[in-house]
Design an enzyme around this catalytic site. Structure first.
Site, PDB file in Angstrom:
ATOM      1  N   HIS A 238     -18.774  33.748  -0.335  1.00  0.00           N
ATOM      2  CA  HIS A 238     -19.405  32.507  -0.805  1.00  0.00           C
ATOM      3  C   HIS A 238     -19.545  31.543   0.359  1.00  0.00           C
ATOM      4  O   HIS A 238     -18.602  31.355   1.125  1.00  0.00           O
ATOM      5  CB  HIS A 238     -18.560  31.857  -1.911  1.00  0.00           C
ATOM      6  CG  HIS A 238     -18.699  32.536  -3.231  1.00  0.00           C
ATOM      7  ND1 HIS A 238     -18.181  31.985  -4.394  1.00  0.00           N
ATOM      8  CD2 HIS A 238     -19.266  33.710  -3.597  1.00  0.00           C
ATOM      9  CE1 HIS A 238     -18.447  32.786  -5.405  1.00  0.00           C
ATOM     10  NE2 HIS A 238     -19.105  33.836  -4.959  1.00  0.00           N
TER      11      HIS A 238
ATOM     12  N   TYR B  44     -16.882  23.110  -9.407  1.00  0.00           N
ATOM     13  CA  TYR B  44     -15.755  22.224  -9.738  1.00  0.00           C
ATOM     14  C   TYR B  44     -16.345  21.016 -10.461  1.00  0.00           C
ATOM     15  O   TYR B  44     -17.167  20.305  -9.884  1.00  0.00           O
ATOM     16  CB  TYR B  44     -15.036  21.758  -8.479  1.00  0.00           C
ATOM     17  CG  TYR B  44     -14.181  22.801  -7.794  1.00  0.00           C
ATOM     18  CD1 TYR B  44     -14.728  23.689  -6.876  1.00  0.00           C
ATOM     19  CD2 TYR B  44     -12.818  22.870  -8.054  1.00  0.00           C
ATOM     20  CE1 TYR B  44     -13.944  24.629  -6.240  1.00  0.00           C
ATOM     21  CE2 TYR B  44     -12.020  23.819  -7.427  1.00  0.00           C
ATOM     22  CZ  TYR B  44     -12.588  24.686  -6.516  1.00  0.00           C
ATOM     23  OH  TYR B  44     -11.792  25.626  -5.894  1.00  0.00           O
TER      24      TYR B  44
ATOM     25  N   PRO C 289      -3.460  24.583  -8.113  1.00  0.00           N
ATOM     26  CA  PRO C 289      -4.488  25.591  -7.782  1.00  0.00           C
ATOM     27  C   PRO C 289      -5.867  25.046  -7.438  1.00  0.00           C
ATOM     28  O   PRO C 289      -6.742  25.812  -7.055  1.00  0.00           O
ATOM     29  CB  PRO C 289      -4.540  26.424  -9.066  1.00  0.00           C
ATOM     30  CG  PRO C 289      -4.124  25.486 -10.143  1.00  0.00           C
ATOM     31  CD  PRO C 289      -3.088  24.597  -9.517  1.00  0.00           C
TER      32      PRO C 289
ATOM     33  N   LYS D 211      -5.276  27.443  -2.667  1.00  0.00           N
ATOM     34  CA  LYS D 211      -4.532  27.592  -1.411  1.00  0.00           C
ATOM     35  C   LYS D 211      -3.263  28.430  -1.498  1.00  0.00           C
ATOM     36  O   LYS D 211      -2.721  28.818  -0.459  1.00  0.00           O
ATOM     37  CB  LYS D 211      -4.179  26.203  -0.866  1.00  0.00           C
ATOM     38  CG  LYS D 211      -5.372  25.428  -0.387  1.00  0.00           C
ATOM     39  CD  LYS D 211      -6.023  26.125   0.775  1.00  0.00           C
ATOM     40  CE  LYS D 211      -7.266  25.443   1.260  1.00  0.00           C
ATOM     41  NZ  LYS D 211      -8.168  26.374   1.952  1.00  0.00           N
TER      42      LYS D 211
ATOM     43  N   TYR E  45     -11.207  23.672   2.963  1.00  0.00           N
ATOM     44  CA  TYR E  45     -11.428  24.701   1.938  1.00  0.00           C
ATOM     45  C   TYR E  45     -11.556  26.085   2.569  1.00  0.00           C
ATOM     46  O   TYR E  45     -10.969  27.053   2.091  1.00  0.00           O
ATOM     47  CB  TYR E  45     -12.670  24.392   1.098  1.00  0.00           C
ATOM     48  CG  TYR E  45     -12.674  25.093  -0.245  1.00  0.00           C
ATOM     49  CD1 TYR E  45     -12.330  24.437  -1.423  1.00  0.00           C
ATOM     50  CD2 TYR E  45     -13.001  26.438  -0.328  1.00  0.00           C
ATOM     51  CE1 TYR E  45     -12.305  25.092  -2.644  1.00  0.00           C
ATOM     52  CE2 TYR E  45     -12.979  27.108  -1.542  1.00  0.00           C
ATOM     53  CZ  TYR E  45     -12.634  26.438  -2.708  1.00  0.00           C
ATOM     54  OH  TYR E  45     -12.611  27.098  -3.914  1.00  0.00           O
TER      55      TYR E  45
HETATM   56  C1  PHB Z   1      -9.835  31.469  -9.328  1.00  0.00           C
HETATM   57  O1  PHB Z   1     -10.858  32.144  -9.094  1.00  0.00           O
HETATM   58  O2  PHB Z   1      -8.931  31.883 -10.062  1.00  0.00           O
HETATM   59  C2  PHB Z   1      -9.712  30.129  -8.695  1.00  0.00           C
HETATM   60  C3  PHB Z   1     -10.704  29.684  -7.859  1.00  0.00           C
HETATM   61  C4  PHB Z   1     -10.597  28.425  -7.285  1.00  0.00           C
HETATM   62  C5  PHB Z   1      -9.506  27.647  -7.538  1.00  0.00           C
HETATM   63  C6  PHB Z   1      -8.493  28.130  -8.360  1.00  0.00           C
HETATM   64  C7  PHB Z   1      -8.595  29.383  -8.950  1.00  0.00           C
HETATM   65  O3  PHB Z   1      -9.410  26.431  -6.989  1.00  0.00           O
END
Ligand code: PHB
Ligand code: APR
Length: 395
Positions: A75, A204, A296, A300, A387
């Protein structure tokens, strides 16, 4: 009592314990991994799935990245969605060409277990009654039971890779560790759904009904999260209520459509920021979730565990090859420099994107933060740099 001897006794067959054992093998350093769950459980435990640029590079360099390269999804950015509009953060443009890899943690655990067993590595699953001894001596020991029989591993160092609920950290005498902890007044309700992801990259969403995240596992499987109460009762969340809430929190002015499908797994996780300082006591070294937990939102947890492994394996290489104790002595200090930066980023992403109970002023501050990040190249670069993963410190 069956006695075993090795260089490094590793407690825990999660990503940090397994990757450490693999890197040590490449350096000609022996290790034994003990794990209190079954192989099948470890290979199917649903966790996160975003790998930083440096993590993916390290996995390829050390020869366990083949399947990740084949099946993982590269990505080049994420979408920040708020006020029902999308804003794309393009990583390569802002970070000199870096991107992220979406590849499930349990798939990585499968690859690491396969590589260890292929290379003759020792992983003892289904152990119990694990205890650590002689941490302040030059020959620490790990005792455990397997099929009711007592075993003991004599080693030079112990790697505590047994996660937040393991026995390694609690084996350190009281008063040695300084603990930093922050719990958040919300959690995540996460689902796996057998439906193609509705976006090519992660979304997000900051929404006045609460945070939502659209992620994925493959072109056929979506992974989605909703902000909820930490003690949320899953019985209150039949599938159609989950989809209805996701539709609302991920809705856009442009009429973007969320694809829905059968939910195959759902669960609620609490959120906390946690770390201990130092990450070492005598001949016991803590790695990954055994030493630190991040919320989460910044994806990280796994990457921070890999960063610890990178430092500890280099420190052991210097010890066994050159008799140098310098990196071992600086292990905690080096790791904590990165841990605090990653804690800050994870806390910042969490605060900016979640609905807090701090009142309207802070809701507006979060929106102003999003306005700044999506209108300032400098601010977008800071997010992107964190990130994709901060550069590794030269050791
Ligand atoms: C996930 O794909 O489980 C995932 C992705 C991004 C995050 C947290 C979990 O910030
Ligand atoms: N004895 C042996 N093994 C144990 C014990 C014990 N007493 N307690 C726990 N374990 C095992 C767990 O079953 C698990 O397999 O230790 C392993 C720890 O693995 P993780 O919790 O995955 O921790 P870590 O390897 O540090 O990886 C961190 O995992 O939780 C995610 O978000 C986190 O992505 C991060 C990553």
């Amino acid at each position: 009592m069956e006695r075993m001897r090795t260089h490094i006794g590793i407690v825990g067959a999660g990503p940090s314990g397994l990757l450490l054992s693999h890197l040590l093998h490449l350096q000609g350093i022996e290790s034994i991994v003990i794990e209190n769950r079954s192989r099948e459980y470890c290979e199917n435990r649903i966790r996160a799935g975003v790998l930083e640029h440096g993590t993916a590079e390290l996995l390829v360099e050390c020869g366990v990245g083949e399947r990740m390269k084949r099946e993982g999804l590269v990505h080049e950015g994420i979408y920040l969605r708020y006020r029902r509009q999308d804003h794309h953060i393009h990583f390569p443009e802002l970070t000199g060409g870096k991107s992220i890899m979406v590849y499930s943690q349990h798939e990585l655990v499968r690859d690491l277990i396969a590589a260890r067993l292929r290379d003759g590595g020792q992983i003892v699953f289904d152990v119990d009654a694990v205890a650590l001894h002689g941490l302040e001596s030059n020959s620490p020991r790990i005792s455990f039971q397997k099929d009711g029989k007592p075993f003991e591993i004599a080693c030079d160092f112990i790697a505590g890779c047994d996660g937040f609920h393991g026995i390694s950290r609690p084996s350190i005498p009281a008063g040695v560790l300084r603990t930093y902890e922050e719990s958040y007044p919300f959690g995540w309700l996460g689902i796996l759904a057998q439906v193609a992801p509705s976006s090519t990259e992660l979304v997000y969403s900051n929404h006045d009904r609460g945070f939502a995240l659209l992620s994925m596992r493959s072109p056929e499987v979506s992974r989605l999260y909703l902000q909820c109460d930490p003690e949320e009762d899953l019985n209150e969340w039949p599938d159609d209520r989950i989809w209805s809430e996701l539709r609302q929190r991920l809705s856009t002015e442009g009429g973007w459509k969320l694809k829905e499908g059968p939910i195959t797994q759902k669960g609620v996780t609490g959120m906390r920021s946690f770390l201990v300082d130092p990450m070492q006591f005598g001949r016991l070294y803590l790695l990954g979730d055994a030493a630190h937990i991040v919320p989460p939102t910044g994806a990280k947890g796994l990457n921070l565990a890999v960063a610890d492994v990178r430092v500890f394996s280099a420190a052991l290489d210097a010890f066994y090859k050159k008799g140098s104790r310098d990196l071992l002595a600086r292990y905690s200090k080096i790791c904590l420099q990165r841990v605090w930066k990653v804690q800050r980023f994870s806390w910042w992403m969490t605060s900016m994107l979640h609905k807090s109970n701090q009142g309207e002023f802070f809701e507006q501050i979060h929106l102003a933060e999003l306005d700044y990040v999506t209108s300032s190249r400098a601010a977008a670069t800071a997010l992107a740099e964190n990130y994709v993963g901060l550069p590794f410190e030269p050791l």
